[in-house]
Design an enzyme around this catalytic site. Structure first.
Site, PDB file in Angstrom:
ATOM      1  N   ARG A   1      29.588  24.969  84.845  1.00 31.34           N
ATOM      2  CA  ARG A   1      28.245  24.426  84.681  1.00 31.34           C
ATOM      3  C   ARG A   1      27.358  24.685  85.894  1.00 31.34           C
ATOM      4  O   ARG A   1      26.195  25.082  85.752  1.00 31.34           O
ATOM      5  CB  ARG A   1      28.309  22.922  84.404  1.00 31.34           C
ATOM      6  CG  ARG A   1      26.976  22.272  84.066  1.00 31.34           C
ATOM      7  CD  ARG A   1      26.476  22.706  82.693  1.00 31.34           C
ATOM      8  NE  ARG A   1      25.648  23.894  82.703  1.00 31.34           N
ATOM      9  CZ  ARG A   1      25.610  24.770  81.715  1.00 31.34           C
ATOM     10  NH1 ARG A   1      26.372  24.634  80.654  1.00 31.34           N
ATOM     11  NH2 ARG A   1      24.829  25.818  81.782  1.00 31.34           N
TER      12      ARG A   1
ATOM     13  N   LYS B   1       6.131  25.359  96.261  1.00 30.49           N
ATOM     14  CA  LYS B   1       6.378  24.539  95.067  1.00 30.49           C
ATOM     15  C   LYS B   1       7.748  24.892  94.495  1.00 30.49           C
ATOM     16  O   LYS B   1       7.878  25.497  93.435  1.00 30.49           O
ATOM     17  CB  LYS B   1       5.260  24.739  94.049  1.00 30.49           C
ATOM     18  CG  LYS B   1       3.908  24.260  94.567  1.00 30.49           C
ATOM     19  CD  LYS B   1       2.788  24.527  93.589  1.00 30.49           C
ATOM     20  CE  LYS B   1       1.450  24.056  94.146  1.00 30.49           C
ATOM     21  NZ  LYS B   1       0.319  24.346  93.230  1.00 30.49           N
TER      22      LYS B   1
ATOM     23  N   LYS C   1      -5.403  23.357 104.435  1.00 29.34           N
ATOM     24  CA  LYS C   1      -5.811  23.059 103.056  1.00 29.34           C
ATOM     25  C   LYS C   1      -7.014  22.112 103.066  1.00 29.34           C
ATOM     26  O   LYS C   1      -7.481  21.661 104.117  1.00 29.34           O
ATOM     27  CB  LYS C   1      -4.641  22.437 102.301  1.00 29.34           C
ATOM     28  CG  LYS C   1      -3.374  23.282 102.305  1.00 29.34           C
ATOM     29  CD  LYS C   1      -3.408  24.355 101.255  1.00 29.34           C
ATOM     30  CE  LYS C   1      -3.135  23.782  99.890  1.00 29.34           C
ATOM     31  NZ  LYS C   1      -3.083  24.816  98.844  1.00 29.34           N
TER      32      LYS C   1
ATOM     33  N   GLU D   1      -7.751  27.587 103.555  1.00 26.44           N
ATOM     34  CA  GLU D   1      -8.192  27.551 102.156  1.00 26.44           C
ATOM     35  C   GLU D   1      -9.677  27.219 102.081  1.00 26.44           C
ATOM     36  O   GLU D   1     -10.154  26.326 102.787  1.00 26.44           O
ATOM     37  CB  GLU D   1      -7.386  26.482 101.412  1.00 26.44           C
ATOM     38  CG  GLU D   1      -7.793  26.248  99.975  1.00 26.44           C
ATOM     39  CD  GLU D   1      -7.061  25.079  99.365  1.00 26.44           C
ATOM     40  OE1 GLU D   1      -5.945  25.280  98.848  1.00 26.44           O
ATOM     41  OE2 GLU D   1      -7.588  23.947  99.411  1.00 26.44           O
TER      42      GLU D   1
END
Length: 287
Positions: free
Chosen positions: A94, A129, A161, A190
């Protein structure tokens, strides 16, 4: 950072717990078996070496033989064989499949995006992410798919950011502080619009992230960059789907980044088909 073996041992401990009750109850200790890794849909493979390591940690006597390689695009069909104690194969199955399916899904998703960019000079980047504690494997899967890695973590690059800008007061001030604090690191900032781009270029950013801009606006941003600071690279981000990428590449940006390479990649369908070997030579007390 935990080593790969430490993470795999923890994952095996999570799955096995006090013991693989079903396998221990139904499979004789001496029974040998072999099983075939079967790719049930076309895709790009990743995680083969990791799966090999899973079985090695379960039982060092297990052998895995691959007929494919990480980064290889394959049609449906067998890609490898694992052989050894049947109990060991069943216990490691698994985790090995989970990792292969997940990582091959990332590699396949990445390849779709890379193919959409075609012969353009625009390069595909991943993001942070990723699944916690498995980032290195997922970023490796991006490379297997033909993409490139952005930051591995918060410590190896500066990416200012919108929340950093809000806290610092302006793009110019955020870049100034970044330069003063970590002058050896590249500074990326950004921006949401052309005004922000101009400010970032004048403030000395090394790269500018163009966030959620339309294709037309991206082309205008490239023209602004070429006029004010042609040495600065531009990265486009936001809704970077394969269908859109040809138009994005045509705008002239240097990079596109897509969180969906990792956070939304569907797992590739891979199974392990068991083929028990003859037990005729096993002693009676092992049956």
């Amino acid at each position: 950072m935990l080593s790969l073996d430490e993470r795999l041992r923890a994952a095996l401990a999570e799955d096995i717990g006090r013991g693989d009750a079903t396998t221990l109850a139904t499979i004789p200790a001496a029974q040998q078996a072999r099983a075939e890794f079967l790719l049930k849909e076309a895709g790009v493979l990743s995680g083969l070496t990791v799966a090999t390591r899973v079985f090695a940690l379960v039982d060092p006597t297990v052998t895995v033989t691959w007929t494919a390689a990480d980064g290889e695009a394959r049609e449906r069909g067998p890609v490898g064989v694992v052989q050894g104690a049947a109990r060991s194969l069943l216990t490691g199955e698994r985790l090995a499949l989970n990792l292969m399916q997940r990582l091959s899904g990332v590699a396949t998703q990445t390849r779709r995006h890379v193919d959409a960019l075609g012969e353009s000079r625009t390069r595909l980047l991943d993001t942070r992410k990723t699944t916690p504690l498995w980032r290195d494997l997922e970023k490796q899967a991006v490379r297997h798919g033909g993409g490139f890695n952005h930051r591995a973590g918060l410590d190896d690059g500066i990416l200012i950011k919108d929340n950093h800008v809000a806290a610092a007061g302006s793009i110019t001030e955020a870049i100034r502080r970044a330069r003063n604090h970590a002058y050896l690191l590249k500074v990326e900032c950004e921006v949401p619009d052309l005004a922000g781009l101009e400010e970032a270029l004048r403030a000395g950013a090394d790269r500018v992230l163009l966030d959620n801009m339309s294709d037309d606006l991206l082309a205008q941003a490239v023209a602004v960059r070429d006029r004010l600071a042609p040495h600065v690279t531009l990265e486009a981000s936001g809704n970077m789907t394969p269908a859109r990428l040809p138009a994005v590449a045509a705008s002239g940006v240097d990079f596109v980044s897509a969180g969906g390479l990792t956070h939304s990649a569907p797992a590739l369908d891979i199974s392990l088909n068991f083929i028990p070997l003859s037990e005729t030579a096993l002693p009676e007390d092992s049956k």
